[in-house]
Design a protein around this motif. Structure first.
Motif, PDB file in Angstrom:
ATOM      1  N   ARG A 190     -57.150  22.967   3.563  1.00 21.64           N
ATOM      2  CA  ARG A 190     -58.537  22.486   3.458  1.00 21.64           C
ATOM      3  C   ARG A 190     -59.544  23.556   3.841  1.00 21.64           C
ATOM      4  N   GLY A 191     -59.059  24.751   4.152  1.00 21.98           N
ATOM      5  CA  GLY A 191     -59.980  25.867   4.447  1.00 21.98           C
ATOM      6  C   GLY A 191     -60.478  25.879   5.882  1.00 21.98           C
ATOM      7  N   HIS A 192     -59.799  25.166   6.787  1.00 22.89           N
ATOM      8  CA  HIS A 192     -60.237  25.131   8.176  1.00 22.89           C
ATOM      9  C   HIS A 192     -59.373  26.040   9.059  1.00 22.89           C
ATOM     10  N   ILE A 193     -59.828  26.248  10.283  1.00 25.06           N
ATOM     11  CA  ILE A 193     -59.144  27.188  11.181  1.00 25.06           C
ATOM     12  C   ILE A 193     -58.533  26.419  12.340  1.00 25.06           C
ATOM     13  N   LEU A 194     -57.218  26.382  12.356  1.00 27.17           N
ATOM     14  CA  LEU A 194     -56.527  25.671  13.426  1.00 27.17           C
ATOM     15  C   LEU A 194     -56.374  26.604  14.624  1.00 27.17           C
TER      16      LEU A 194
END
Ligand code: SAM
Ligand code: SF4
Ligand code: SF4
Length: 341
Positions: free
Chosen positions: A199-203
């Motif tokens: 989803r293009g997020h940064i974990l």
């Protein structure tokens, strides 16, 4: 809390960055705007030990006072502010505070950390008010486990809806915080990584810390970042990234094929040497370390901007905190609970 009638003067202030006794500048401020929470994550607010943490509205700083204090911190070098708690979205009219803080000259970044449960309804108004970034905490992607990890209160679907609303409101990328606990959510490491990367997020994986005194922390519950990294590397190619700013807490890795993941190694590899962060409790106390046992009350100095700045500067200049580096030698004093700061 309303903004009507406020007489704040939020114009440019010359920066006079304070350095503490170990040479660390003041750059980052966390503001707890709400000490209570609708979740009871066992690592933070275990249900059986924190029934009545609510201070009540009268003891909380109002928005004018928070903005006044924030402005004094910016005068002393702060460039980034993060709103947190407890659960910050339980604080009524939070976008009003966001727009007040956004008007402070010299502030470069205004962010929020939330459990996401109330985000669906508030993401757009927070964005409109000027919030720059959002971090959402998600420890599991299986509903039953998620519920367990939030003390039987969380609804994963609501949180994912909140994240979607934040995406639509323009908060991209979103940072996702995950605390990994031995034997509990280790199985979620790869699923979380893949879901949020797609989803293009940064974990960001956070080592389980011995914050506060009520979570019964035990070092054997900590999953060291190196172990999480090794698990990810068994399935993906990860490339270390250089820090974007001094004092950045996450060790960052780029993912071959796109994406980024971070590790907050406060237990296995402490970063006190670069720690440029102050914390303001919901009732107006300055804490110079996440593991402090006492804070300094700023409320008596609220009426004079000059006094406030001087107090903050003096306190910061005397700061010697480096708890994570001396954890093993530290005494068993009672520490402030994380949700207050
Ligand atoms: N309620 C919001 C949330 O959960 O995102 C904001 C406050 S919460 C105290 C901020 C962050 O601290 C969350 O990402 C949470 O997972 C993390 N946290 C809480 N207790 C922790 C602990 N014992 N060790 C490591 N991280 C912890
Ligand atoms: Fe609430 Fe956040 Fe603490 Fe969980 S980590 S109990 S959501 S304040
Ligand atoms: Fe900063 Fe204290 Fe954490 Fe060290 S232990 S990084 S001084 S907050």
């Amino acid at each position: 809390t309303g903004t009507a009638g406020m007489k704040l003067q939020l114009q440019a202030i010359p920066a006079a960055p304070a350095a503490d006794a170990l040479g660390r500048p003041l750059r980052d401020l966390r503001i707890s705007v709400m000490e209570t929470c609708n979740y009871r994550c066992p690592y933070c607010m275990p249900e059986d030990s924190v029934d009545d943490v609510a201070l009540g509205a009268k003891q909380r700083l109002d928005f004018t006072d928070i903005a006044q204090i924030a402005k004094a911190f910016v005068a002393q070098g702060v460039r980034k502010i993060r709103l947190t708690g407890g659960e910050p979205l339980l604080r009524r009219n939070l976008p009003e505070l966001v727009s007040l803080l956004k008007r402070i000259d010299g502030l470069e970044d205004l962010a929020l950390t939330t459990n996401g449960s109330l985000l669906a309804a508030q993401a757009a108004s927070l964005r409109q008010a000027g919030l720059d970034r959002i971090t959402v905490s998600v420890d599991a992607l299986e509903n039953d486990l998620f519920r367990r990890m939030t003390g039987g209160r969380g609804d994963l679907f609501q949180v994912l809806e909140g994240i979607s609303a934040a995406e639509r409101a323009g908060f991209l990328p979103i940072k996702i915080n995950c605390v990994v606990q031995r034997g509990l959510n280790e199985c979620q490491i790869l699923p979380l990584f893949e879901f949020f990367r797609n989803r293009g997020h940064i974990l960001r994986f956070i080592e389980y810390m011995d914050v506060g005194s009520c979570n019964g922390w035990c070092s054997t519950d900590v999953v060291p970042a190196a172990e999480i990294l090794a698990r990810l590397q068994s399935a993906h190619e990860l490339i270390p990234l250089a820090p974007t700013a001094p004092g950045e807490v996450a060790a960052r890795y780029g993912v071959a094929g796109g994406g980024e993941v971070g590790f907050i190694t406060s237990v296995s590899s402490p970063f006190c040497g670069d720690c440029n962060r102050a914390r303001l409790s919901v009732d107006g106390k300055l804490f110079t370390c996440l593991f402090a046992s006492a804070g300094f009350d700023l409320k008596p100095h609220l009426r004079s901007a000059e006094r406030l700045s001087t107090e903050i500067s003096t306190l910061w200049r005397h700061r010697t905190d480096r708890y994570s580096e001396i954890r093993h030698a530290a005494d068993a004093r009672k520490k402030i609970e994380m949700f207050f700061i």
